[in-house]
Design a protein around this motif. Structure first.
Motif, mmCIF file in Angstrom:
data_model
loop_
_atom_site.group_PDB
_atom_site.id
_atom_site.type_symbol
_atom_site.label_atom_id
_atom_site.label_comp_id
_atom_site.label_asym_id
_atom_site.label_seq_id
_atom_site.Cartn_x
_atom_site.Cartn_y
_atom_site.Cartn_z
ATOM 1 N N UNK A 111 0.754 -1.240 0.000
ATOM 2 C CA UNK A 111 0.000 0.000 0.000
ATOM 3 C C UNK A 111 0.787 1.294 0.000
ATOM 4 N N UNK A 112 2.119 1.240 -0.141
ATOM 5 C CA UNK A 112 2.888 2.487 -0.193
ATOM 6 C C UNK A 112 2.573 3.248 -1.482
ATOM 7 N N UNK A 113 2.872 4.537 -1.498
ATOM 8 C CA UNK A 113 2.507 5.399 -2.617
ATOM 9 C C UNK A 113 3.349 5.100 -3.862
ATOM 10 N N UNK A 114 2.766 5.250 -5.062
ATOM 11 C CA UNK A 114 3.513 5.016 -6.298
ATOM 12 C C UNK A 114 4.786 5.854 -6.395
ATOM 13 N N UNK A 115 4.688 7.130 -6.014
ATOM 14 C CA UNK A 115 5.858 7.990 -6.112
ATOM 15 C C UNK A 115 7.015 7.489 -5.271
ATOM 16 N N UNK A 116 6.702 6.966 -4.106
ATOM 17 C CA UNK A 116 7.736 6.442 -3.211
ATOM 18 C C UNK A 116 8.412 5.217 -3.822
ATOM 19 N N UNK A 117 7.597 4.314 -4.346
ATOM 20 C CA UNK A 117 8.140 3.085 -4.945
ATOM 21 C C UNK A 117 9.021 3.390 -6.149
ATOM 22 N N UNK A 118 8.506 4.156 -7.097
ATOM 23 C CA UNK A 118 9.257 4.402 -8.330
ATOM 24 C C UNK A 118 10.495 5.259 -8.095
ATOM 25 N N UNK A 119 10.466 6.119 -7.083
ATOM 26 C CA UNK A 119 11.660 6.901 -6.751
ATOM 27 C C UNK A 119 12.775 5.980 -6.275
ATOM 28 N N UNK A 120 12.425 4.944 -5.510
ATOM 29 C CA UNK A 120 13.425 3.973 -5.045
ATOM 30 C C UNK A 120 13.995 3.182 -6.213
ATOM 31 N N UNK A 121 13.123 2.786 -7.140
ATOM 32 C CA UNK A 121 13.582 2.051 -8.334
ATOM 33 C C UNK A 121 14.532 2.928 -9.144
ATOM 34 N N UNK A 122 14.135 4.174 -9.366
ATOM 35 C CA UNK A 122 14.968 5.095 -10.146
ATOM 36 C C UNK A 122 16.322 5.312 -9.483
ATOM 37 N N UNK A 123 16.324 5.504 -8.164
ATOM 38 C CA UNK A 123 17.579 5.748 -7.447
ATOM 39 C C UNK A 123 18.541 4.575 -7.602
ATOM 40 N N UNK A 124 18.025 3.354 -7.520
ATOM 41 C CA UNK A 124 18.884 2.179 -7.669
ATOM 42 C C UNK A 124 19.462 2.083 -9.074
ATOM 43 N N UNK A 125 18.757 2.654 -10.038
ATOM 44 C CA UNK A 125 19.222 2.632 -11.430
ATOM 45 C C UNK A 125 20.074 3.848 -11.778
ATOM 46 N N UNK A 126 20.236 4.741 -10.798
ATOM 47 C CA UNK A 126 21.007 5.956 -11.054
ATOM 48 C C UNK A 126 20.245 6.957 -11.906
ATOM 49 N N UNK A 127 18.915 6.914 -11.824
ATOM 50 C CA UNK A 127 18.073 7.793 -12.632
ATOM 51 C C UNK A 127 17.222 8.678 -11.722
ATOM 52 N N UNK A 128 16.586 9.660 -12.330
ATOM 53 C CA UNK A 128 15.662 10.528 -11.600
ATOM 54 C C UNK A 128 14.492 10.830 -12.516
ATOM 55 N N UNK A 129 13.271 10.528 -12.048
ATOM 56 C CA UNK A 129 12.089 10.729 -12.860
ATOM 57 C C UNK A 129 11.213 11.818 -12.267
ATOM 58 N N UNK A 130 10.606 12.601 -13.150
ATOM 59 C CA UNK A 130 9.672 13.638 -12.701
ATOM 60 C C UNK A 130 8.363 12.980 -12.279
ATOM 61 N N UNK A 131 7.510 13.755 -11.640
ATOM 62 C CA UNK A 131 6.204 13.237 -11.222
ATOM 63 C C UNK A 131 5.399 12.773 -12.429
ATOM 64 N N UNK A 132 5.512 13.504 -13.540
ATOM 65 C CA UNK A 132 4.788 13.130 -14.752
ATOM 66 C C UNK A 132 5.318 11.820 -15.324
ATOM 67 N N UNK A 133 6.625 11.647 -15.307
ATOM 68 C CA UNK A 133 7.212 10.405 -15.807
ATOM 69 C C UNK A 133 6.812 9.222 -14.934
ATOM 70 N N UNK A 134 6.817 9.431 -13.628
ATOM 71 C CA UNK A 134 6.414 8.358 -12.711
ATOM 72 C C UNK A 134 4.965 7.965 -12.945
ATOM 73 N N UNK A 135 4.105 8.948 -13.152
ATOM 74 C CA UNK A 135 2.694 8.657 -13.399
ATOM 75 C C UNK A 135 2.528 7.837 -14.679
ATOM 76 N N UNK A 136 3.287 8.187 -15.716
ATOM 77 C CA UNK A 136 3.205 7.459 -16.986
ATOM 78 C C UNK A 136 3.719 6.029 -16.831
#
Length: 208
Positions: free
Chosen positions: A53-78
Motif C-alpha cells: 500500500x505504499x505510494x507510487x511515487x515512493x516506490x518508483x523513486x526507489x527504483x529510479x535511485x537504484x538505477x542511477x536515474x531521476x524521474x519527474x512526477x509526470x514520468x512516474x505517473x506514466x
C-alpha cells in the motif's frame, strides 16, 4: 445434522495466472532504456512495500535511485500507469475460462499482491466484474504468503479453507494456502488449471 460439503469456490492470483508472468517489465525496461535484467532487480526488490500500500511515487523513486536515474512526477505517473495496465491485461483464454465459471454459477474471487494503481485498473476492467470478491494486498496492508490475507479471503467468502480452490504461480503462496487447508495448486498452464477444475466438477475440461 452434518453440514453437506459446499461446492468449492475458486480463487485466482492475477500476475502469472490470469495475466502473463512478466507483466510490464520487458516493455518498461525498453521504455526507460535500461537492460531488463538490471531493471528487474530494483523493480522486484522494492515491490513488497508497494504491494502493501505504499505510494507510487515512493516506490518508483526507489527504483529510479537504484538505477542511477531521476524521474519527474509526470514520468512516474506514466510509468506507473503502463505497469498497472500490463499487469491487468488477461492472457489469451483467461476471459473465456472466467466466463465458463461465472455462467456455471461457481463462486470466484481474486487474491492478488497488487499496488493501488494496479488494483484500481483491475477493478475498472470489465473482466474482473465476473468475480464475487476482489481482494488486493494494498487494501489490507498484507501480502501473500502471510496467513492473515488468506484468512481475509475465507471471511470475505464465508467459507473454510477446504472449500477454496486456489491457483497461484508462486510456490510459497501455494504452500501457505495448503497449510491452511486450501485446495491450492501451482499454476502452470490454463489447460492444467481447467483439468483440475473439471475433476472437481467445475468448469470445462481442456480441449472439450
Amino acid at each position: 445434522m452434518e453440514r453437506s460439503p459446499a461446492r468449492p469456490a475458486v480463487v485466482f492470483d492475477i500476475g502469472g495466472v490470469l495475466t502473463t508472468s512478466e507483466g510490464g517489465v520487458p516493455e518498461l525496461s525498453r521504455m526507460i532504456g535500461v537492460e531488463p535484467e538490471r531493471f528487474a532487480v530494483p523493480y522486484w526488490d522494492h515491490r513488497p512495500p508497494y504491494d502493501e500500500g505504499s505510494a507510487p511515487g515512493e516506490y518508483w523513486a526507489l527504483v529510479a535511485a537504484d538505477l542511477g536515474l531521476e524521474w519527474s512526477a509526470e514520468e512516474i505517473e506514466r510509468i506507473d500507469l503502463f505497469d498497472a495496465r500490463r499487469w491487468s491485461e488477461p492472457a489469451p483464454g483467461r476471459v473465456e475460462l472466467l466466463t465458463t465459471l461465472h455462467d456455471a454459477g461457481v463462486t470466484t474471487a481474486l487474491l492478488s499482491n497488487a499496488p493501488s494503481s494496479m488494483a484500481r485498473v483491475v477493478k475498472e476492467s470489465a473482466w474482473s466484474a465476473r468475480f464475487d470478491r476482489r481482494i488486493f494486498s494494498c487494501d489490507l496492508g498484507l501480502i501473500k504468503p502471510d496467513p492473515k490475507i488468506y484468512r481475509a479471503v475465507e471471511e470475505a467468502l464465508d467459507r473454510p479453507g477446504p472449500e477454496l480452490v486456489f491457483f497461484d504461480d508462486r510456490p510459497p503462496n501455494v504452500r501457505a494456502a495448503l497449510e491452511l487447508g486450501w485446495q491450492a495448486h501451482l499454476f502452470t498452464t490454463q489447460e492444467a488449471c481447467q483439468d483440475v477444475l473439471f475433476a472437481l466438477g467445475l468448469g470445462q475440461q481442456a480441449g472439450a
